[in-house]
Design a protein around this motif. Structure first.
Motif, mmCIF file in Angstrom:
data_model
loop_
_atom_site.group_PDB
_atom_site.id
_atom_site.type_symbol
_atom_site.label_atom_id
_atom_site.label_comp_id
_atom_site.label_asym_id
_atom_site.label_seq_id
_atom_site.Cartn_x
_atom_site.Cartn_y
_atom_site.Cartn_z
ATOM 1 N N ARG A 192 117.335 107.307 61.774
ATOM 2 C CA ARG A 192 117.962 107.391 63.098
ATOM 3 C C ARG A 192 117.493 106.267 64.019
ATOM 4 N N ILE A 193 116.197 105.957 63.997
ATOM 5 C CA ILE A 193 115.701 104.895 64.883
ATOM 6 C C ILE A 193 116.177 103.532 64.393
ATOM 7 N N GLY A 194 116.238 103.343 63.079
ATOM 8 C CA GLY A 194 116.776 102.091 62.541
ATOM 9 C C GLY A 194 118.229 101.897 62.945
ATOM 10 N N ASP A 195 119.019 102.949 62.814
ATOM 11 C CA ASP A 195 120.423 102.881 63.212
ATOM 12 C C ASP A 195 120.564 102.641 64.711
ATOM 13 N N LEU A 196 119.747 103.329 65.507
ATOM 14 C CA LEU A 196 119.805 103.182 66.964
ATOM 15 C C LEU A 196 119.544 101.736 67.371
ATOM 16 N N VAL A 247 105.443 98.735 84.388
ATOM 17 C CA VAL A 247 106.269 98.641 85.585
ATOM 18 C C VAL A 247 106.956 99.986 85.792
ATOM 19 N N ASP A 248 107.162 100.370 87.036
ATOM 20 C CA ASP A 248 107.920 101.587 87.314
ATOM 21 C C ASP A 248 109.353 101.397 86.838
ATOM 22 N N THR A 249 109.883 102.413 86.197
ATOM 23 C CA THR A 249 111.245 102.334 85.673
ATOM 24 C C THR A 249 112.118 103.375 86.359
ATOM 25 N N PRO A 250 113.428 103.142 86.366
ATOM 26 C CA PRO A 250 114.346 104.095 87.022
ATOM 27 C C PRO A 250 114.248 105.495 86.410
ATOM 28 N N VAL A 251 114.147 106.494 87.256
ATOM 29 C CA VAL A 251 114.082 107.888 86.813
ATOM 30 C C VAL A 251 115.331 108.262 86.029
ATOM 31 N N GLN A 252 116.457 107.674 86.383
ATOM 32 C CA GLN A 252 117.726 107.986 85.710
ATOM 33 C C GLN A 252 117.631 107.759 84.206
ATOM 34 N N TRP A 253 116.824 106.803 83.769
ATOM 35 C CA TRP A 253 116.695 106.507 82.334
ATOM 36 C C TRP A 253 116.226 107.720 81.535
ATOM 37 N N PHE A 254 115.495 108.612 82.157
ATOM 38 C CA PHE A 254 115.006 109.801 81.462
ATOM 39 C C PHE A 254 116.081 110.892 81.377
ATOM 40 N N LEU A 293 120.260 105.666 73.815
ATOM 41 C CA LEU A 293 121.092 104.509 73.487
ATOM 42 C C LEU A 293 121.511 103.768 74.757
ATOM 43 N N LYS A 294 122.029 104.489 75.732
ATOM 44 C CA LYS A 294 122.471 103.854 76.983
ATOM 45 C C LYS A 294 121.301 103.154 77.678
ATOM 46 N N THR A 295 120.161 103.815 77.713
ATOM 47 C CA THR A 295 118.997 103.230 78.386
ATOM 48 C C THR A 295 118.520 101.979 77.665
ATOM 49 N N LYS A 302 120.200 99.990 75.805
ATOM 50 C CA LYS A 302 121.181 98.922 75.996
ATOM 51 C C LYS A 302 120.999 98.261 77.364
ATOM 52 N N SER A 303 120.572 99.004 78.367
ATOM 53 C CA SER A 303 120.363 98.386 79.680
ATOM 54 C C SER A 303 119.010 97.674 79.764
ATOM 55 N N ILE A 304 118.019 98.143 79.014
ATOM 56 C CA ILE A 304 116.696 97.517 79.016
ATOM 57 C C ILE A 304 116.673 96.233 78.194
ATOM 58 N N CYS A 305 117.327 96.244 77.043
ATOM 59 C CA CYS A 305 117.144 95.206 76.022
ATOM 60 C C CYS A 305 118.049 94.002 76.186
ATOM 61 N N THR A 306 118.512 93.754 77.376
ATOM 62 C CA THR A 306 119.317 92.571 77.644
ATOM 63 C C THR A 306 118.432 91.484 78.258
ATOM 64 N N VAL A 307 118.781 90.236 77.989
ATOM 65 C CA VAL A 307 117.983 89.122 78.513
ATOM 66 C C VAL A 307 117.959 89.114 80.038
ATOM 67 N N TYR A 308 118.883 89.812 80.667
ATOM 68 C CA TYR A 308 118.940 89.844 82.126
ATOM 69 C C TYR A 308 118.107 90.968 82.740
ATOM 70 N N SER A 309 117.549 91.822 81.924
ATOM 71 C CA SER A 309 116.784 92.961 82.438
ATOM 72 C C SER A 309 115.326 92.580 82.703
ATOM 73 N N PRO A 310 114.808 92.966 83.853
ATOM 74 C CA PRO A 310 113.383 92.725 84.119
ATOM 75 C C PRO A 310 112.481 93.718 83.375
ATOM 76 N N TYR A 311 113.082 94.646 82.618
ATOM 77 C CA TYR A 311 112.327 95.703 81.956
ATOM 78 C C TYR A 311 112.195 95.514 80.443
ATOM 79 N N HIS A 312 112.575 94.367 79.908
ATOM 80 C CA HIS A 312 112.642 94.232 78.454
ATOM 81 C C HIS A 312 111.282 94.062 77.771
#
Length: 160
Positions: free
Chosen positions: A20-24, A56-63, A68-70, A72-82
């Motif tokens: 599952r984690i490999g697929d994710l 770093v503090d992260t958005p509560v919404q991520w929890f 998968l959605k979270t 995808k938003s973290i792992c982009t080159v434009y994210s300060p959270y990667h």
């Protein structure tokens, strides 16, 4: 029983979790394409014992969003959270994002044989973290490369 400690999760469940984690991570990597920054995750049992620090503090919404959605938003080159690793429970629900890990260095030359000549900090951290008590598996993904999983230092890859 593993080489480096007893896991409470049955071996058949570990296979399901690693699949599952490999697929994710494969879905995250492929969906972001050239904008994928790479990532590392650690899947843990309830009683995990891996020294870590949220960087770093992260958005509560991520929890509340899907993992998968979270990711995808973290792992982009434009994210300060990667940066850092992301801790997930056995159901792949988030425990912490953007963490610095400080696993104990364990193993011998055979254990380190899972690494490649040019591997960097992310691969070493994933390998050593996979041997910590309560860690089910670790996984890394880098842009254009395979998803790499470690369970007690043994590696499995998912081609992209």
């Amino acid at each position: 029983m593993s080489r480096y400690g007893q896991l409470a999760i049955a071996e058949s469940n570990i296979k399901s979790i690693t699949d599952r984690i490999g697929d994710l991570l494969q879905v995250v990597s492929l969906s972001l394409g050239d904008f994928f920054s790479g990532t590392g995750v650690v899947v843990v049992e309830d009683d995990y014992d891996i020294p870590h620090q949220v960087m770093v503090d992260t958005p509560v919404q991520w929890f509340h969003d899907s993992t998968l959605k979270t990711l995808k938003s973290i792992c982009t080159v434009y994210s300060p959270y990667h940066d850092g690793f992301h801790l997930l429970d056995a159901e792949l629900n988030p425990i912490a994002f953007c963490t610095f890990l400080a696993p104990k260095i364990v193993g011998d030359a055979t254990f380190l044989g899972a690494l490649k000549k040019n591997d960097g900090s992310r691969a070493y951290t994933a390998l050593f973290s996979s041997a910590m008590p309560g860690v089910i598996c670790t996984a890394t993904a880098s842009r254009g490369e395979q998803v790499r999983l470690f369970v007690n230092g043994a590696e499995k890859t998912w081609p992209l």
